[in-house]
Structures are given as C-alpha cells and as structure tokens.
Design a protein around this motif. Structure first.
Motif, PDB file in Angstrom:
ATOM      1  N   ALA A   1     -15.427  69.665  84.284  1.00 59.97           N
ATOM      2  CA  ALA A   1     -14.805  70.437  83.225  1.00 59.97           C
ATOM      3  C   ALA A   1     -13.440  69.877  82.890  1.00 59.97           C
ATOM      4  CB  ALA A   1     -14.695  71.893  83.651  1.00 59.97           C
ATOM      5  N   ASP A   2     -12.717  70.634  82.100  1.00 58.71           N
ATOM      6  CA  ASP A   2     -11.392  70.286  81.645  1.00 58.71           C
ATOM      7  C   ASP A   2     -10.470  70.016  82.825  1.00 58.71           C
ATOM      8  OD1 ASP A   2      -9.055  70.030  80.307  1.00 58.71           O
ATOM      9  OD2 ASP A   2      -8.928  72.120  79.672  1.00 58.71           O
ATOM     10  N   ASP A   3      -9.792  68.867  82.821  1.00 64.87           N
ATOM     11  CA  ASP A   3      -8.857  68.534  83.887  1.00 64.87           C
ATOM     12  C   ASP A   3      -7.410  68.680  83.437  1.00 64.87           C
ATOM     13  OD1 ASP A   3     -10.644  67.968  85.964  1.00 64.87           O
ATOM     14  OD2 ASP A   3     -11.050  65.980  85.154  1.00 64.87           O
TER      15      ASP A   3
ATOM     16  N   GLU B   1      -6.306  78.686  87.226  1.00 60.89           N
ATOM     17  CA  GLU B   1      -7.440  78.082  87.925  1.00 60.89           C
ATOM     18  C   GLU B   1      -7.685  78.852  89.213  1.00 60.89           C
ATOM     19  OE1 GLU B   1      -8.283  73.678  87.896  1.00 60.89           O
ATOM     20  OE2 GLU B   1      -7.439  73.931  89.911  1.00 60.89           O
ATOM     21  N   TYR B   2      -8.941  79.175  89.451  1.00 63.44           N
ATOM     22  CA  TYR B   2      -9.333  79.952  90.628  1.00 63.44           C
ATOM     23  C   TYR B   2     -10.071  79.030  91.587  1.00 63.44           C
ATOM     24  CZ  TYR B   2     -10.952  83.991  93.293  1.00 63.44           C
ATOM     25  OH  TYR B   2     -11.176  84.909  94.287  1.00 63.44           O
ATOM     26  N   CYS B   3      -9.551  78.887  92.818  1.00 61.42           N
ATOM     27  CA  CYS B   3     -10.154  78.019  93.822  1.00 61.42           C
ATOM     28  C   CYS B   3     -10.792  78.853  94.930  1.00 61.42           C
ATOM     29  CB  CYS B   3      -9.098  77.101  94.431  1.00 61.42           C
ATOM     30  SG  CYS B   3      -8.398  75.909  93.282  1.00 61.42           S
ATOM     31  N   ALA B   4     -12.064  78.620  95.168  1.00 62.01           N
ATOM     32  CA  ALA B   4     -12.798  79.411  96.156  1.00 62.01           C
ATOM     33  C   ALA B   4     -14.084  78.696  96.510  1.00 62.01           C
ATOM     34  CB  ALA B   4     -13.109  80.794  95.593  1.00 62.01           C
TER      35      ALA B   4
ATOM     36  N   ALA C   1      -5.532  86.598  89.172  1.00 55.99           N
ATOM     37  CA  ALA C   1      -5.809  85.567  88.170  1.00 55.99           C
ATOM     38  C   ALA C   1      -6.008  86.181  86.793  1.00 55.99           C
ATOM     39  CB  ALA C   1      -7.047  84.768  88.580  1.00 55.99           C
ATOM     40  N   ARG C   2      -6.694  87.315  86.748  1.00 50.93           N
ATOM     41  CA  ARG C   2      -6.956  87.987  85.471  1.00 50.93           C
ATOM     42  C   ARG C   2      -5.649  88.396  84.793  1.00 50.93           C
ATOM     43  NH1 ARG C   2     -10.834  92.192  86.812  1.00 50.93           N
ATOM     44  NH2 ARG C   2     -12.390  90.552  86.520  1.00 50.93           N
TER      45      ARG C   2
ATOM     46  N   GLU D   1     -14.062  84.848  81.122  1.00 50.84           N
ATOM     47  CA  GLU D   1     -12.750  85.459  80.912  1.00 50.84           C
ATOM     48  C   GLU D   1     -11.683  84.432  80.553  1.00 50.84           C
ATOM     49  OE1 GLU D   1     -11.259  88.435  83.607  1.00 50.84           O
ATOM     50  OE2 GLU D   1     -13.234  88.663  84.532  1.00 50.84           O
ATOM     51  N   GLY D   2     -12.034  83.156  80.616  1.00 52.31           N
ATOM     52  CA  GLY D   2     -11.054  82.116  80.326  1.00 52.31           C
ATOM     53  C   GLY D   2     -10.335  81.592  81.546  1.00 52.31           C
ATOM     54  N   ILE D   3     -10.840  81.908  82.731  1.00 49.92           N
ATOM     55  CA  ILE D   3     -10.257  81.420  83.977  1.00 49.92           C
ATOM     56  C   ILE D   3     -11.051  80.214  84.451  1.00 49.92           C
ATOM     57  CG2 ILE D   3      -9.799  81.985  86.398  1.00 49.92           C
ATOM     58  CD1 ILE D   3      -9.527  84.931  85.454  1.00 49.92           C
TER      59      ILE D   3
END
Length: 340
Positions: free
Chosen positions: A9-11, A61-64, A50-51, A81-83
């Motif tokens: 995806a987008d970097d 950016e959500y890292c999990a 994040a929301r 949601e755009g995250i």
C-alpha cells in the motif's frame, strides 16, 4: 488486504503510528424501534486512539498482528475508516467480543481475548513498529485485551529504541507495561489516578500524593505526565510546573473510551507541532466529547475544537482540594462557544 501479508500500500509517511498488538472485533447489539440493531466495529484501546487522531486530521498507521477471520475483518474496517494498517504474518488469533446494550448498560454475551504472540511474531512486530515509528516521529504505545499478549519488556525496548531514533513516544498503559515503558523513556505518559495508586506511586487520591507520584514517573524516565481524575480536573506535569485542566462537565452517555480519545488527540496535536499545553487541552476536550456519544473514540472535530476553547488551564496549588467542575448545560456551552 490479507492481514498476514505486508501490504503493498501507500508508503507515504504518516503523522502518528499506534502500536496495540491485538485489536478487538466488537459486535454490539442495540435496539431501534423494538428490533435488534447490530453494529460491527474495530475496537480496543489502540483503535480508539487511532480513530480520534485520524478524526482530528492526522494521518495514522496502526501496527499490530491481525490473523484469522476476526483479523481480516478488523483490517478492512480500519482501512475503511482511513487508518492505514500494517500487520505482520502470524497465527495468533485476534480478540473479539459481543455486547448487548438493549437494556441500557453493557451486557457481555461472549469475549475472546486473543492469543499470545509467538517469538517470531514478536520479532516481526517489534521491527515493524520500530521502522514505522522512526519514519513518523510520533508513536503511541497501547495495551492489549490480554495482559500476556506480548512480554512486558517489549514496551521498554520499543520506548528506548524509538526514542533513540528521535521518535516522540507517548504511552497509555497500566501495570507492569506502564512501568516498563517509563524505564525505556517517554515523551509523555497519560495515566489515571487509580492506576497511579495501584502502581504504589501514590497512597491515595489526595492531590499532593498524586503529584508526588507523577514526579516519581518523571524521575524514572517520563518527560511529561498527564493524570486524569474522573470528574475532577486532570493534572499536567511539565517541567517543574503543575497545572489543572478544567473541563465543563457534560451529560454522560458512555464513559468508555474517554481516556483513549484523550491520548489520540494529544498525539495528533503534538505531531502537528502544538505545545504540550495545547495538546493536553485538545485531548481533554476529545475525552469530554467522547462521553456524550455511544461511539468510542468518535466525535466531530469542529465540536472538539470548540469545546477546547472553553477549557481552562490554571496553576495547581499543592495542599488544596479540588472538586468536580460545575456541570454545564448544553445551552450554557452554546452561549459560551458563541463568545469564543
């Protein structure tokens, strides 16, 4: 997107990276005109943070680790949601719960806390968060539904490694994870008074006791401490200065997620270059706004910013007791907002 694959995806660099190892798929049953109304969302502490940061205009950016059916659904919901989602390959199951709110409260029907991460999953996730956090320059460390999802020391290592690379590290944790992150070094820690007492840093909710507990956190590695105290004004320790953050008390619909909304807003403001005090004011406004809603980590950016204009930050005088701020009606707030 398949959550166990690194997305192509987008970097483009983001403003804020949120680390919360295992988010939760939430299923909530409400009632509309006598019929069940079922809601499906990504949830959990890191998601709500994040929301809120995303709501206030930050790229997030959500890292999990997302795996299994629940992980796939969570990944899609967050991206909708755009995250931006960054997940590592793995087999540990993501968490989920089903809550019934038709009676007015929250009745838990079922809950699955998710699995512990394996050594390989932990190594990959640490590397992912470190890489993305060093690019973003602002990172939030959050917990997981089960305490042993990741080793406590991972929070110390992440805080230390990110900070060494010039990243602003914010922590909203509890227990051993909070202590580990502080020992690694933090730009800001957000903590509730109950957690400060449970940690042994304060003996009671006496304001002077709490302030001493906050100062002990600074001595151990936190640069700034924000302490929430329920209906009483939050306390901000920055340098040698202690301030009270006084928020008009709003009508409470659901208190869940208020602290996480506060943390997300603080991260968003700091990433945008705001001062600590401005960031904490925006955070306090986001937390107060969140309790007026059913959606966790939600709200309207314009409403949050307007409410922020009504918040007072005043010096805290040690040896004094402060009670709740007088409750304001929606009409009172509307009148005050018009004068801002």
């Amino acid at each position: 997107m398949q959550p166990d694959q690194e997305p192509a995806a987008d970097d483009t660099p983001v403003d804020v990276v949120v680390f919360a190892p295992t988010p939760t798929l939430t299923v909530t049953i409400e009632e509309v005109e006598g019929s069940p109304d079922i809601h499906l969302h990504a949830g959990g502490q890191g998601v709500w943070q994040a929301r809120m940061a995303n709501l206030l205009g930050s790229s997030v950016e959500y890292c999990a680790l997302l795996s299994g059916e629940t992980g796939q659904v969570i990944g899609h919901l967050l991206e909708d949601e755009g995250i931006r989602v960054r997940s590592v390959a793995g087999h540990a199951a993501s968490s989920a719960y089903v809550h019934d709110r038709r009676g007015g409260g929250r009745e838990e029907i079922a809950a699955a806390p998710g699995d512990r991460l394996s050594r390989h999953e932990l190594d990959e996730l640490h590397g992912l968060v470190l890489r993305e956090g060093l690019i973003a320059k602002t990172a939030v460390l959050s917990g997981a539904p089960r305490d042993d999802a990741v080793p406590v020391d991972m929070y110390r290592r992440l805080a230390s490694d990110l900070r060494s690379g010039g990243c602003r590290v914010i922590a909203d944790l509890s227990g051993e994870r909070l202590e580990a992150a502080i020992s690694g070094g933090l730009a800001l820690v957000k903590v509730a008074d109950g957690e400060l007492i449970a940690s042994g840093r304060a003996e009671s909710d006496d304001p002077d006791e709490l302030v001493q507990g906050m100062r002990s956190m600074v001595a151990d590695g936190a640069e700034v401490v924000v302490l929430t105290r329920g209906s009483r004004p939050a306390l901000l320790l920055e340098g040698d200065s202690i301030s009270e953050v006084r928020v008009p008390e709003l009508q409470v619909v659901d208190e869940h997620g208020a602290g996480d909304s506060m943390t997300g807003a603080i991260a968003s403001a700091l990433a945008a270059g705001d001062t600590i005090q401005s960031a904490v004011v925006l955070g306090a406004s986001a937390g107060a706004n969140n309790v007026t809603r059913h959606g966790l980590g939600s709200g309207h950016a314009d409403s949050i910013r307007r409410l922020a204009a009504l918040i007072d930050v005043v010096p805290f005088e040690e040896g004094t007791q402060t009670g709740p701020v007088q409750q304001a009606s929606p009409e009172d707030l509307a009148r005050k907002a018009k004068t801002q």
